[in-house]
Design an enzyme around this catalytic site. Sequence first.
Site, PDB file in Angstrom:
ATOM      1  N   ILE A 141     -95.014 -86.620  11.829  1.00  0.00           N
ATOM      2  CA  ILE A 141     -95.763 -86.569  13.096  1.00  0.00           C
ATOM      3  C   ILE A 141     -97.098 -85.845  12.901  1.00  0.00           C
ATOM      4  CG2 ILE A 141     -95.735 -85.748  15.494  1.00  0.00           C
ATOM      5  CD1 ILE A 141     -92.655 -86.137  15.414  1.00  0.00           C
ATOM      6  N   THR A 214     -94.887 -80.267  20.940  1.00  0.00           N
ATOM      7  CA  THR A 214     -94.100 -81.494  21.147  1.00  0.00           C
ATOM      8  C   THR A 214     -92.963 -81.524  20.128  1.00  0.00           C
ATOM      9  OG1 THR A 214     -95.547 -82.705  19.653  1.00  0.00           O
ATOM     10  CG2 THR A 214     -96.049 -82.877  22.015  1.00  0.00           C
ATOM     11  N   ALA A 215     -92.680 -80.353  19.501  1.00  0.00           N
ATOM     12  CA  ALA A 215     -91.659 -80.344  18.440  1.00  0.00           C
ATOM     13  C   ALA A 215     -90.305 -79.917  19.000  1.00  0.00           C
ATOM     14  CB  ALA A 215     -92.117 -79.452  17.290  1.00  0.00           C
ATOM     15  N   ARG A 216     -90.078 -78.627  19.097  1.00  0.00           N
ATOM     16  CA  ARG A 216     -88.826 -78.125  19.655  1.00  0.00           C
ATOM     17  C   ARG A 216     -89.105 -76.868  20.476  1.00  0.00           C
ATOM     18  NH1 ARG A 216     -86.990 -82.264  19.434  1.00  0.00           N
ATOM     19  NH2 ARG A 216     -85.215 -83.081  18.285  1.00  0.00           N
ATOM     20  N   ASP A 240     -93.902 -80.198  25.792  1.00  0.00           N
ATOM     21  CA  ASP A 240     -92.994 -81.323  26.061  1.00  0.00           C
ATOM     22  C   ASP A 240     -91.541 -80.887  25.912  1.00  0.00           C
ATOM     23  OD1 ASP A 240     -92.375 -84.083  26.489  1.00  0.00           O
ATOM     24  OD2 ASP A 240     -92.025 -84.330  24.341  1.00  0.00           O
ATOM     25  N   GLU A 245     -83.271 -77.414  28.362  1.00  0.00           N
ATOM     26  CA  GLU A 245     -83.848 -78.581  29.040  1.00  0.00           C
ATOM     27  C   GLU A 245     -82.859 -79.148  30.046  1.00  0.00           C
ATOM     28  OE1 GLU A 245     -85.320 -81.180  25.954  1.00  0.00           O
ATOM     29  OE2 GLU A 245     -86.703 -79.662  25.257  1.00  0.00           O
ATOM     30  N   HIS A 263     -89.852 -83.692  27.994  1.00  0.00           N
ATOM     31  CA  HIS A 263     -89.378 -84.173  26.676  1.00  0.00           C
ATOM     32  C   HIS A 263     -89.498 -85.698  26.555  1.00  0.00           C
ATOM     33  CE1 HIS A 263     -86.549 -83.137  23.096  1.00  0.00           C
ATOM     34  NE2 HIS A 263     -87.399 -84.108  22.788  1.00  0.00           N
ATOM     35  N   ILE A 264     -90.752 -86.169  26.658  1.00  0.00           N
ATOM     36  CA  ILE A 264     -90.989 -87.617  26.638  1.00  0.00           C
ATOM     37  C   ILE A 264     -91.728 -88.063  25.376  1.00  0.00           C
ATOM     38  CG2 ILE A 264     -90.963 -88.003  29.136  1.00  0.00           C
ATOM     39  CD1 ILE A 264     -94.091 -87.790  29.017  1.00  0.00           C
ATOM     40  N   GLY A 265     -91.841 -87.126  24.403  1.00  0.00           N
ATOM     41  CA  GLY A 265     -92.618 -87.450  23.199  1.00  0.00           C
ATOM     42  C   GLY A 265     -92.250 -88.791  22.587  1.00  0.00           C
ATOM     43  N   ALA A 266     -90.956 -89.030  22.474  1.00  0.00           N
ATOM     44  CA  ALA A 266     -90.511 -90.253  21.789  1.00  0.00           C
ATOM     45  C   ALA A 266     -90.310 -91.414  22.749  1.00  0.00           C
ATOM     46  CB  ALA A 266     -89.207 -89.961  21.051  1.00  0.00           C
TER      47      ALA A 266
HETATM   48  P1  NAD Z   1     -90.916 -84.031   9.305  1.00  0.00           P
HETATM   49  O1  NAD Z   1     -89.659 -83.549   8.680  1.00  0.00           O
HETATM   50  O2  NAD Z   1     -91.519 -85.310   8.833  1.00  0.00           O
HETATM   51  O3  NAD Z   1     -92.052 -82.911   9.207  1.00  0.00           O
HETATM   52  C1  NAD Z   1     -91.804 -81.577   9.454  1.00  0.00           C
HETATM   53  C2  NAD Z   1     -92.738 -80.766   8.579  1.00  0.00           C
HETATM   54  O4  NAD Z   1     -92.568 -79.393   8.927  1.00  0.00           O
HETATM   55  C3  NAD Z   1     -92.423 -80.885   7.078  1.00  0.00           C
HETATM   56  O5  NAD Z   1     -93.580 -81.280   6.365  1.00  0.00           O
HETATM   57  C4  NAD Z   1     -91.973 -79.487   6.701  1.00  0.00           C
HETATM   58  O6  NAD Z   1     -92.363 -79.128   5.377  1.00  0.00           O
HETATM   59  C5  NAD Z   1     -92.691 -78.653   7.731  1.00  0.00           C
HETATM   60  N1  NAD Z   1     -92.132 -77.314   7.871  1.00  0.00           N
HETATM   61  C6  NAD Z   1     -90.850 -76.894   7.741  1.00  0.00           C
HETATM   62  N2  NAD Z   1     -90.764 -75.565   7.924  1.00  0.00           N
HETATM   63  C7  NAD Z   1     -92.023 -75.129   8.182  1.00  0.00           C
HETATM   64  C8  NAD Z   1     -92.596 -73.863   8.467  1.00  0.00           C
HETATM   65  N3  NAD Z   1     -91.851 -72.758   8.497  1.00  0.00           N
HETATM   66  N4  NAD Z   1     -93.931 -73.801   8.711  1.00  0.00           N
HETATM   67  C9  NAD Z   1     -94.704 -74.893   8.680  1.00  0.00           C
HETATM   68  N5  NAD Z   1     -94.230 -76.130   8.385  1.00  0.00           N
HETATM   69  C10 NAD Z   1     -92.902 -76.241   8.162  1.00  0.00           C
HETATM   70  O7  NAD Z   1     -90.607 -84.102  10.879  1.00  0.00           O
HETATM   71  P2  NAD Z   1     -91.404 -84.935  11.967  1.00  0.00           P
HETATM   72  O8  NAD Z   1     -90.819 -86.291  12.083  1.00  0.00           O
HETATM   73  O9  NAD Z   1     -92.862 -84.779  11.736  1.00  0.00           O
HETATM   74  O10 NAD Z   1     -90.957 -84.120  13.297  1.00  0.00           O
HETATM   75  C11 NAD Z   1     -91.512 -82.848  13.596  1.00  0.00           C
HETATM   76  C12 NAD Z   1     -90.884 -82.240  14.833  1.00  0.00           C
HETATM   77  O11 NAD Z   1     -91.046 -83.071  15.965  1.00  0.00           O
HETATM   78  C13 NAD Z   1     -89.382 -81.973  14.754  1.00  0.00           C
HETATM   79  O12 NAD Z   1     -89.110 -80.696  15.319  1.00  0.00           O
HETATM   80  C14 NAD Z   1     -88.782 -83.003  15.647  1.00  0.00           C
HETATM   81  O13 NAD Z   1     -87.550 -82.605  16.140  1.00  0.00           O
HETATM   82  C15 NAD Z   1     -89.851 -83.089  16.719  1.00  0.00           C
HETATM   83  N6  NAD Z   1     -89.798 -84.311  17.528  1.00  0.00           N
HETATM   84  C16 NAD Z   1     -90.000 -84.214  18.868  1.00  0.00           C
HETATM   85  C17 NAD Z   1     -89.961 -85.362  19.647  1.00  0.00           C
HETATM   86  C18 NAD Z   1     -90.204 -85.322  21.130  1.00  0.00           C
HETATM   87  O14 NAD Z   1     -89.672 -86.155  21.845  1.00  0.00           O
HETATM   88  N7  NAD Z   1     -91.019 -84.419  21.619  1.00  0.00           N
HETATM   89  C19 NAD Z   1     -89.688 -86.606  19.067  1.00  0.00           C
HETATM   90  C20 NAD Z   1     -89.531 -86.666  17.695  1.00  0.00           C
HETATM   91  C21 NAD Z   1     -89.581 -85.505  16.941  1.00  0.00           C
END
Ligand code: NAD
Length: 288
Positions: A141, A214-216, A240, A245, A263-266
């Site tokens: 992402i 938009t991560a967690r 998000d 939640e 939480h609509i990112g995806a």
């Molecule tokens: P990914 O595994 O491709 O990328 C995550 C990156 O974070 C990796 O490159 C990893 O090396 C890095 N990382 C790990 N620990 C770290 C730290 N301490 N500091 C900095 N970087 C670190 O994952 P992704 O597909 O890019 O997803 C990223 C996030 O988005 C996840 O938390 C996922 O759950 C979340 N997400 C949210 C939604 C949503 O609906 N909002 C949808 C999909 C994913």
Amino acid sequence: MKILISDSFSKDLEEKLKELGEVTTDKNELANADVVLVRSATKATKEYIDQAPNLKLIIRGGVGIDNIDVEYCKEKNISVNNTPEASSVAVAELAIAMMLGIRRDLVKAHNATKSGEWIKKQLKGRELYKKTLGLIGIGRIGQEVAKRAKAFEMNVIAYDPYVKESEIKLVELDELLKSSDFISLHTPLTDETRGMVNKDLIAKMKDGAILINTARGKLLNEQDVYDALQSGKLGFAGLDVYQSEPPEGSPLLKADNVLLAPHIGASTHENMDRIGEIVIKQIKEFQK
Ligand code: NAD
């Protein structure tokens, strides 16, 4: 094979899966399910898994599998799959949308205009052009966000201790914090990242920085983020995801300088279709 669709997937998935087995959306059928499809609403805890003696495969339509007790699944010989590649564009677009929406005050502009107020003079926005965007986590992402931010001619930097080479300029965390106008989080939730955005980390940010998550939700200490929004240390936050939640009782609901989404990112039609295709492929593989 009985397939339980436990959360919301694309509309036509149920029909398509009928070629592969008996399909139900009735959660009471958990006890008979061989395969369960979840997104984020279903929590596949130990107690949940214990109610499904036939369960052989859980597929999480999405990226993080933090709503599944993976260790317990291993013990029970239950395979856990996800669809990590599907959602990147959808989430990246939301992160960019939040940055634009915040800097042009679109929520306020919309609400005022709709209610008959003409607040043209009060609404002086800011551009993304030439601003620095710091990405924490440059995985799937993060990279999609970077591509889009570059199209806006932003200066994109990233911190990711697990990535050694990237087209994006990699910097140390402290440098990212002090030089970024926008900080966008794209790491998984791990023991290392849980609560990482706390008052100490925020103190190292540029005054008035804009935080996008938009991560967690559990990456943030919500009280610390709220305090920083109140003091102006953080200029705005686009969120998000939340500690819990829906975020009932979260201090962030009281802040004015937030743009909140449920939480609509995806959640795009295109992504739901992509996830559906991957789920079908994974079940076919599993049946081989
Ligand atoms: P990914 O595994 O491709 O990328 C995550 C990156 O974070 C990796 O490159 C990893 O090396 C890095 N990382 C790990 N620990 C770290 C730290 N301490 N500091 C900095 N970087 C670190 O994952 P992704 O597909 O890019 O997803 C990223 C996030 O988005 C996840 O938390 C996922 O759950 C979340 N997400 C949210 C939604 C949503 O609906 N909002 C949808 C999909 C994913």
